[in-house]
Structures are given as C-alpha cells and as structure tokens.
Design an enzyme around this catalytic site. Structure first.
Site, PDB file in Angstrom:
ATOM      1  N   ILE A   1       0.841  -1.207   0.000  1.00 36.10           N
ATOM      2  CA  ILE A   1       0.000   0.000   0.000  1.00 36.10           C
ATOM      3  C   ILE A   1       0.871   1.249   0.000  1.00 36.10           C
ATOM      4  CG2 ILE A   1      -1.675   1.331   1.331  1.00 36.10           C
ATOM      5  CD1 ILE A   1      -2.867  -1.330   2.274  1.00 36.10           C
TER       6      ILE A   1
ATOM      7  N   GLU B   1     -12.918   0.769  18.112  1.00 36.82           N
ATOM      8  CA  GLU B   1     -13.813   0.949  16.970  1.00 36.82           C
ATOM      9  C   GLU B   1     -15.112   0.185  17.187  1.00 36.82           C
ATOM     10  OE1 GLU B   1     -11.871  -0.007  13.270  1.00 36.82           O
ATOM     11  OE2 GLU B   1     -10.284   1.460  13.583  1.00 36.82           O
TER      12      GLU B   1
ATOM     13  N   HIS C   1     -12.856   4.007   9.414  1.00 38.54           N
ATOM     14  CA  HIS C   1     -12.128   2.849   8.865  1.00 38.54           C
ATOM     15  C   HIS C   1     -12.594   2.560   7.433  1.00 38.54           C
ATOM     16  CE1 HIS C   1      -9.716  -0.848  10.345  1.00 38.54           C
ATOM     17  NE2 HIS C   1      -9.563  -0.708   9.045  1.00 38.54           N
TER      18      HIS C   1
ATOM     19  N   GLY D   1      -9.845   1.958   2.812  1.00 38.58           N
ATOM     20  CA  GLY D   1      -9.709   0.892   1.838  1.00 38.58           C
ATOM     21  C   GLY D   1     -11.016   0.439   1.229  1.00 38.58           C
TER      22      GLY D   1
END
Length: 312
Positions: free
Chosen positions: A152, A265, A286, A289
C-alpha cells in the site's frame, strides 16, 4: 452442503457468483450480535469477516467444523492466527485488492489538509470572502514520509511522485539493496524512523498493530515532527496516540491530521469526547480501503479463496 457464515458487509454479487453451491448465511449484523454469531457458526466450514469480528478462542470454540477464515481486507490483528493454525484453520486475507483505494485516500487527504480551502462554503454563500485566511499550501515539493513500505505504501509513493512530492520511508524489514527502494517513478529514500518523523511534511502510517508498533507515534514522536506537518493514519488504530494528536492540533504544532482507524472501533464516548472540535482534524470510520470498486474486488478475492480452501 458446506456452510459459510459472513458476519460483516460484503458485495452480494460476489457471494452469489463465487460461493454458488455453498450454504451461505450473510448477515452483516452478526458482528454486533456475538451470541447469534456463535450460534450461526454451528456446522459452518467457512467464516468471512472484516476487521471488527474478533476471531478469538471463544468464537473458535463455537465453530468446531471451521476450516477457513476469509478476511475482507489485509490486517489480521482481529484474528488469533496461532489458534487458527493449531486447529488447522486456513486464514486468507484479500492481499492487494484494496491497495489503490487506501493510497488514494492518503493522497486525497494530504491535498485537502495542505490546501485548507474547502471548509468555507457557508461563509462564501453568506457573502464573506476569506481569501487570505484560506491561503493553503501546495503538495508539490513536499516530502511524504511512509512508516512502513509494503504494497500500500508503494502505491501511495507512486501517486505522490506523480504530484512532484519527494518520498522517504522507514521499513526495518526491507534490505538496503531491495529493489523497492528504486521504483520506476524515482528513488525512495530509506531513513530511520526518527529521521523520517523529523523531516516529513506529510507522515503516513502503513504498519500493522503489533507490540512493536503500538503507540509508536505518541507525544515524543509528534513533538519531533515539523511544525505544520500533516499526520495520516489509515493503517491500524493503536499505532497513534489519538489524544496526543488532538493536543498537537489544538496547540498548532501539527498543521492537520486524518484518523481513519482508532484504538477503539467504533469510537467510544471517552475517546470521542477528546476528538470533538479539534482544528484541522479529519475523522473517518475505517473507510480508507473501502470504495465501491474495492469492495467488489475484495469480496471476490476473499470468496474465491474460501471456495478454493473448502474444495481443496
């Protein structure tokens, strides 16, 4: 007929196409209903999760027939890999399927925070004209620092080079002569973590959450960052001290920050209170991606891996 349980959101077309012939239970609410998830896993051979489902001993104990876990993404800190290995359960992340989406998020967010001109719609519509107050910075000529230089980060570096940024990275797992440091778009400088933190205009994190990386960007590291620097964490919550980021933004030491991942989270009340009304702070759930396109790719790659594992 083999049973596959899917506990978080996934592209439904990929389920239909890639898991045809299996009994599939697709219920994205299972991640928030642990008792129901454990019950659903009775007799299941496969489980597909994102990052929120905690595949730990308690869950595995309820899944005596489980043979494979598919991960809709690449991070594996929510899966007990040792426990899965001990049981002979294969784990398949969707490696590479959302790399470009995360890279775009990092570059787009860096542009937004450096330029600083996009929050004035209400003022302009009301007749104000705050041009001087919105005189931001260009991305060209700035240094992008990448903490971790895996797939990435390399995609991010390629996009940054196209915008005339210089790029440096810290990655102790890459040998100095690794070809990754010499991509076609221009060499990437290999620096120590301290040097990278101290010399980057935009610092982006690309590391998993381990004991070595937990709170690696805390008060001391943030204090060493350049005044006005931008910090972006789209890697893993827990790598960054969120309260320290908020304090540095309030003091004006940091020029901006974006947090896509958090130690807790969803963010709990205590953590969220510290992040309310912090200047130049972007919070996203989040999602770096996850795009419409990457969701299709990730879902298809994961479903195929689960099928291969169960048919092999």
């Amino acid at each position: 007929m083999r049973k596959v349980v899917i506990s978080e959101f996934m592209d439904e077309a990929a389920i239909a196409a890639e898991l045809a012939g299996f009994e599939t239970l697709y219920d994205p609410t299972l991640v928030d209903r642990p008792d129901a998830l454990r019950a659903a896993l009775a007799g299941a051979s496969g489980l597909i999760v994102r990052n929120r489902t905690q595949v730990r001993a308690g869950l595995l104990a309820a899944a005596s027939d489980l043979r494979v876990v598919g991960r809709l993404g690449v991070g594996l800190d929510n899966i007990d890999l040792a426990a899965c290995a001990a049981r002979g359960i294969a784990v398949h992340p969707a490696t590479g399927a959302n790399d470009g989406a995360v890279a775009e998020y990092v570059i787009g967010t860096a542009l937004l925070l450096l330029r600083g001109a996009y929050g004035a719609s209400a003022q302009v519509a009301a007749g104000a004209w705050p041009r001087n107050a919105l005189m931001g910075r260009e991305i060209a000529g700035k240094r992008l620092g990448l903490v971790g230089f895996g797939a990435i980060a390399r995609q991010t570096a390629r996009r940054a080079a196209a915008l005339d940024m210089t790029v440096a990275a810290f990655d102790p797992h890459l040998a100095p002569d690794d070809a990754a440091w010499r991509p076609a778009h221009g060499a990437v400088a290999s620096l120590t973590l301290d040097a990278l933190v101290a010399t980057s205009d935009v610092l982006s994190l690309h590391v998993p959450l381990t004991e070595a990386t937990r709170d690696m960007i805390g008060p001391a590291a943030i204090a060493r960052m350049r005044p006005g620097a931008i910090l972006i964490n789209a890697a893993r919550g827990g790598v960054v001290d969120e309260a320290a980021v908020a304090a540095a933004l309030r003091s004006g030491h940091l020029g901006g920050a974006a947090l896509d991942v958090f130690a807790q989270e969803p963010v709990d009340a205590a953590g969220g209170a510290a992040l309310i009304d912090v200047p130049n702070l972007i919070l996203t759930p989040h999602i770096a991606g996850v795009t419409r396109e990457s969701n299709v790719r990730v879902s298809a790659v994961t479903a195929r891996a689960v099928r291969r594992s169960l048919e092999g």
